[in-house]
Design a protein around this motif. Structure first.
Motif, PDB file in Angstrom:
ATOM      1  N   PRO A  42      43.606  29.778  21.007  1.00 27.70           N
ATOM      2  CA  PRO A  42      42.445  30.407  21.665  1.00 27.70           C
ATOM      3  C   PRO A  42      41.580  29.434  22.452  1.00 27.70           C
ATOM      4  O   PRO A  42      40.869  29.837  23.383  1.00 27.70           O
ATOM      5  CB  PRO A  42      41.679  31.024  20.495  1.00 27.70           C
ATOM      6  N   ALA A  43      41.647  28.131  22.119  1.00 25.56           N
ATOM      7  CA  ALA A  43      40.854  27.142  22.855  1.00 25.56           C
ATOM      8  C   ALA A  43      41.566  26.638  24.105  1.00 25.56           C
ATOM      9  O   ALA A  43      41.034  25.805  24.831  1.00 25.56           O
ATOM     10  CB  ALA A  43      40.526  25.959  21.938  1.00 25.56           C
ATOM     11  N   GLY A  44      42.780  27.140  24.352  1.00 24.21           N
ATOM     12  CA  GLY A  44      43.507  26.735  25.538  1.00 24.21           C
ATOM     13  C   GLY A  44      44.380  25.513  25.373  1.00 24.21           C
ATOM     14  O   GLY A  44      44.994  25.036  26.331  1.00 24.21           O
ATOM     15  N   ARG A  45      44.492  25.002  24.144  1.00 27.39           N
ATOM     16  CA  ARG A  45      45.319  23.821  23.899  1.00 27.39           C
ATOM     17  C   ARG A  45      46.775  24.235  23.670  1.00 27.39           C
ATOM     18  O   ARG A  45      47.033  25.247  23.007  1.00 27.39           O
ATOM     19  CB  ARG A  45      44.807  23.071  22.670  1.00 27.39           C
ATOM     20  N   MET A  79      52.946  36.492  22.029  1.00 26.91           N
ATOM     21  CA  MET A  79      53.183  35.387  21.101  1.00 26.91           C
ATOM     22  C   MET A  79      51.895  34.606  20.841  1.00 26.91           C
ATOM     23  O   MET A  79      51.624  34.173  19.713  1.00 26.91           O
ATOM     24  CB  MET A  79      54.294  34.477  21.633  1.00 26.91           C
ATOM     25  N   GLU A  80      51.100  34.403  21.890  1.00 23.63           N
ATOM     26  CA  GLU A  80      49.829  33.698  21.688  1.00 23.63           C
ATOM     27  C   GLU A  80      48.882  34.515  20.824  1.00 23.63           C
ATOM     28  O   GLU A  80      48.140  33.961  19.999  1.00 23.63           O
ATOM     29  CB  GLU A  80      49.203  33.373  23.032  1.00 23.63           C
ATOM     30  N   ALA A  81      48.913  35.849  20.979  1.00 21.88           N
ATOM     31  CA  ALA A  81      48.085  36.692  20.125  1.00 21.88           C
ATOM     32  C   ALA A  81      48.533  36.601  18.673  1.00 21.88           C
ATOM     33  O   ALA A  81      47.712  36.567  17.748  1.00 21.88           O
ATOM     34  CB  ALA A  81      48.151  38.143  20.609  1.00 21.88           C
ATOM     35  N   ALA A  82      49.846  36.544  18.468  1.00 18.38           N
ATOM     36  CA  ALA A  82      50.360  36.415  17.100  1.00 18.38           C
ATOM     37  C   ALA A  82      49.960  35.074  16.492  1.00 18.38           C
ATOM     38  O   ALA A  82      49.625  34.992  15.302  1.00 18.38           O
ATOM     39  CB  ALA A  82      51.882  36.570  17.106  1.00 18.38           C
ATOM     40  N   LEU A  83      50.001  34.019  17.302  1.00 17.22           N
ATOM     41  CA  LEU A  83      49.581  32.711  16.799  1.00 17.22           C
ATOM     42  C   LEU A  83      48.099  32.687  16.453  1.00 17.22           C
ATOM     43  O   LEU A  83      47.670  32.005  15.519  1.00 17.22           O
ATOM     44  CB  LEU A  83      49.877  31.632  17.848  1.00 17.22           C
ATOM     45  N   ALA A  85      46.338  35.247  15.388  1.00 15.46           N
ATOM     46  CA  ALA A  85      45.994  36.131  14.281  1.00 15.46           C
ATOM     47  C   ALA A  85      45.949  35.339  12.982  1.00 15.46           C
ATOM     48  O   ALA A  85      46.739  34.412  12.787  1.00 15.46           O
ATOM     49  CB  ALA A  85      47.019  37.255  14.176  1.00 15.46           C
ATOM     50  N   PRO A  86      45.032  35.670  12.059  1.00 12.37           N
ATOM     51  CA  PRO A  86      44.974  34.953  10.774  1.00 12.37           C
ATOM     52  C   PRO A  86      46.242  35.175   9.978  1.00 12.37           C
ATOM     53  O   PRO A  86      46.791  36.275   9.962  1.00 12.37           O
ATOM     54  CB  PRO A  86      43.757  35.567  10.076  1.00 12.37           C
ATOM     55  N   ALA A  87      46.720  34.112   9.340  1.00 10.58           N
ATOM     56  CA  ALA A  87      47.918  34.221   8.511  1.00 10.58           C
ATOM     57  C   ALA A  87      47.621  35.040   7.274  1.00 10.58           C
ATOM     58  O   ALA A  87      46.503  35.077   6.776  1.00 10.58           O
ATOM     59  CB  ALA A  87      48.408  32.832   8.115  1.00 10.58           C
ATOM     60  N   ALA A  88      48.679  35.721   6.769  1.00 10.79           N
ATOM     61  CA  ALA A  88      48.516  36.530   5.561  1.00 10.79           C
ATOM     62  C   ALA A  88      48.062  35.649   4.404  1.00 10.79           C
ATOM     63  O   ALA A  88      48.702  34.659   4.081  1.00 10.79           O
ATOM     64  CB  ALA A  88      49.834  37.214   5.199  1.00 10.79           C
ATOM     65  N   GLY A  89      46.943  36.008   3.790  1.00  9.77           N
ATOM     66  CA  GLY A  89      46.450  35.246   2.654  1.00  9.77           C
ATOM     67  C   GLY A  89      45.712  33.986   3.035  1.00  9.77           C
ATOM     68  O   GLY A  89      45.265  33.240   2.188  1.00  9.77           O
ATOM     69  N   GLY A  90      45.590  33.706   4.327  1.00  5.74           N
ATOM     70  CA  GLY A  90      44.950  32.485   4.762  1.00  5.74           C
ATOM     71  C   GLY A  90      43.474  32.678   4.990  1.00  5.74           C
ATOM     72  O   GLY A  90      42.897  33.716   4.680  1.00  5.74           O
ATOM     73  N   PRO A  91      42.806  31.667   5.571  1.00  9.62           N
ATOM     74  CA  PRO A  91      41.372  31.765   5.816  1.00  9.62           C
ATOM     75  C   PRO A  91      41.056  32.966   6.699  1.00  9.62           C
ATOM     76  O   PRO A  91      41.752  33.233   7.676  1.00  9.62           O
ATOM     77  CB  PRO A  91      41.055  30.443   6.531  1.00  9.62           C
ATOM     78  N   VAL A 106      52.175  42.910  17.439  1.00 12.57           N
ATOM     79  CA  VAL A 106      52.279  42.340  18.778  1.00 12.57           C
ATOM     80  C   VAL A 106      53.518  41.496  18.955  1.00 12.57           C
ATOM     81  O   VAL A 106      53.810  41.060  20.056  1.00 12.57           O
ATOM     82  CB  VAL A 106      51.030  41.470  19.067  1.00 12.57           C
ATOM     83  N   VAL A 107      54.285  41.245  17.850  1.00 10.46           N
ATOM     84  CA  VAL A 107      55.365  40.280  17.947  1.00 10.46           C
ATOM     85  C   VAL A 107      56.552  40.818  18.728  1.00 10.46           C
ATOM     86  O   VAL A 107      57.167  40.110  19.506  1.00 10.46           O
ATOM     87  CB  VAL A 107      55.799  39.838  16.535  1.00 10.46           C
ATOM     88  N   GLY A 108      56.910  42.097  18.569  1.00 11.39           N
ATOM     89  CA  GLY A 108      58.048  42.578  19.332  1.00 11.39           C
ATOM     90  C   GLY A 108      58.554  43.903  18.825  1.00 11.39           C
ATOM     91  O   GLY A 108      57.946  44.560  17.991  1.00 11.39           O
ATOM     92  N   GLU A 109      59.708  44.320  19.365  1.00 11.22           N
ATOM     93  CA  GLU A 109      60.297  45.598  19.028  1.00 11.22           C
ATOM     94  C   GLU A 109      61.264  45.476  17.869  1.00 11.22           C
ATOM     95  O   GLU A 109      61.707  44.397  17.496  1.00 11.22           O
ATOM     96  CB  GLU A 109      61.052  46.137  20.248  1.00 11.22           C
TER      97      GLU A 109
END
Length: 406
Positions: A42-45, A79-83, A85-91, A106-109
């Motif tokens: 999200p920061a463009g890196r 793919m960037e949206a999936a990255l 997104a907060p991981a399951a069980g994570g912060p 958002v990952v795919g079909e």
């Protein structure tokens, strides 16, 4: 020389930054082509890159870019949206919350839907989905006693852990409702079980689907260490196959480590007429069986190099029977060359065929023969010697178990 290399590298990095993508035209491995694009947080890196890989028998770098780059870029936002997104069980995840199912995320079909779209009526989508769910159940923890729970913790149920409906949907790319129907079907058929609440696991009955026949292939147990030794010496992938009707069926495979390799698994089938393994096995048939095969054959071209003449194939098989080897160059797939020899059982019959597969861009067919045929024949001879030893030490009449399909 080092300075020039660094200058060229700096220019490629500059061009990638300017254009937003980078080509790889056989820079890492001969015959390997790739186009890559960055993925950003999200920061463009830039946090990682994704690419499409092909080889020179299918594309040059320009045609690969025209074919794949636009589609690859279209996938980047998802793919960037999936990255992001907060991981399951994570912060940032609420306690007890389940991650969204991949089938509607958002990952795919659904992969089965994509395959159905490509293959049409010949592809049974419901079967593919059911098998995908069955594979996902394999992620359940294996059984085992494990440590007893500490004071204050619930007692062990005696059952191994399982996976949730949501986890199955994520692993398969299916919607929850579709995954649930497949799980209920597997429960009804006895291939899965549940704790009655939310965890599913496979049952031992799944072994009926293939483990028992393959577990009985003592032949492959004998061949495997020699195949590994061969691959370690020549750095090319080795396969062992038997004749199964008009096809070959792979019963053992030892891949080499390369960036781009052929993905073949045990049980994979190909038409015998277009493969080196198949031609060795066909050449090992008795004359009547070989003539019957050729009389019923209706070969179709798999590449522009495939031999489709039955009389021509008959002459090739006669040559293979005399020489004891065959080289097939790009007849099964463009860019793929293979060299095969027979493996005979203790009675001298052709029980299987052993081959090495190489990229056609790595030297000429003559180079392949001179470099690989001696070690391939030596490996087959070692397998045959062990088969004779195993046969001599088995109860009378049993011999070394031959692969199913021979």
């Amino acid at each position: 020389m080092v300075g020039l290399t660094m200058l060229l590298f700096a220019r490629r990095v500059e061009a990638a930054g300017r254009d937003g993508w980078a080509p790889d035209d056989q820079l890492i491995e001969p015959g390997l082509l790739a186009v890559s694009v960055p993925l950003r947080d999200p920061a463009g890196r830039i946090v990682c890159a994704v690419n499409v890989v092909s080889h020179t028998s299918r594309h040059d770098i320009a045609s690969l870019g025209r074919t794949a780059l636009a589609a690859l870029r279209d996938l980047v936002p998802a793919m960037e949206a999936a990255l992001a997104a907060p991981a399951a069980g994570g912060p940032g995840t609420e306690p007890g919350a389940e991650p969204p199912p991949a089938g509607g995320g958002v990952v795919g079909e659904d992969p089965a839907r994509l395959a159905k779209r490509e293959m049409g009526a010949g592809f049974l989508q419901s079967l593919a989905r059911g098998l995908a769910v069955l594979r996902a159940l394999g992620s359940a923890a294996p059984p085992g006693p494990g440590p007893e729970p500490g004071p204050g913790l619930p007692a062990r149920s005696g059952l191994r852990q399982g996976v949730t409906l949501t986890a199955v949907a994520q692993a398969t790319g299916l919607a929850r409702a579709t995954a649930r129907r497949s799980l209920l079907t597997l429960l009804e058929l006895g291939y899965a079980e549940t704790d009655g609440e939310r965890l599913f696991r496979p049952t031992p009955r799944v072994l009926e689907l293939g483990h028992a026949p393959l577990a009985g292939l003592g032949f492959t147990d004998i061949a495997r260490p020699h195949m590994r030794e061969l691959v370690g010496a020549v750095h090319e992938s080795a396969s062992l196959a038997v004749l199964d009707g008009d096809d070959i069926r792979y019963v053992e495979r030892v891949p080499t480590v390369r960036i781009m390799s052929v993905n073949i698994t045990i049980g994979t089938r190909f038409p015998a007429y277009a493969t080196s393994l198949g031609r060795v096995l066909l050449a090992g048939l008795d004359p009547d069986a070989r003539a019957a095969y050729l009389a019923a054959l209706d070969p179709r071209p798999l590449t522009r190099h495939t031999l489709t003449s039955a009389p021509g194939l008959a002459r090739v098989l006669e040559g293979v029977a005399e020489s004891g080897y065959v080289l097939v160059d790009e007849e099964l797939e463009e860019g793929l060359r293979s060299l095969a020899v027979p493996v005979r059982d203790a009675d001298g019959r052709v029980a299987a065929a052993l081959n090495l597969a190489v990229h056609a861009g790595r030297g000429t067919p003559e180079d392949t023969l001179s470099t690989l045929l001696p070690p391939l024949r030596a490996a087959a001879a070692r397998v045959e010697a062990d088969l004779r030893t195993a046969s001599a030490h088995r109860p009378h009449g049993l011999g070394a178990r031959r692969p199913t399909g021979v």
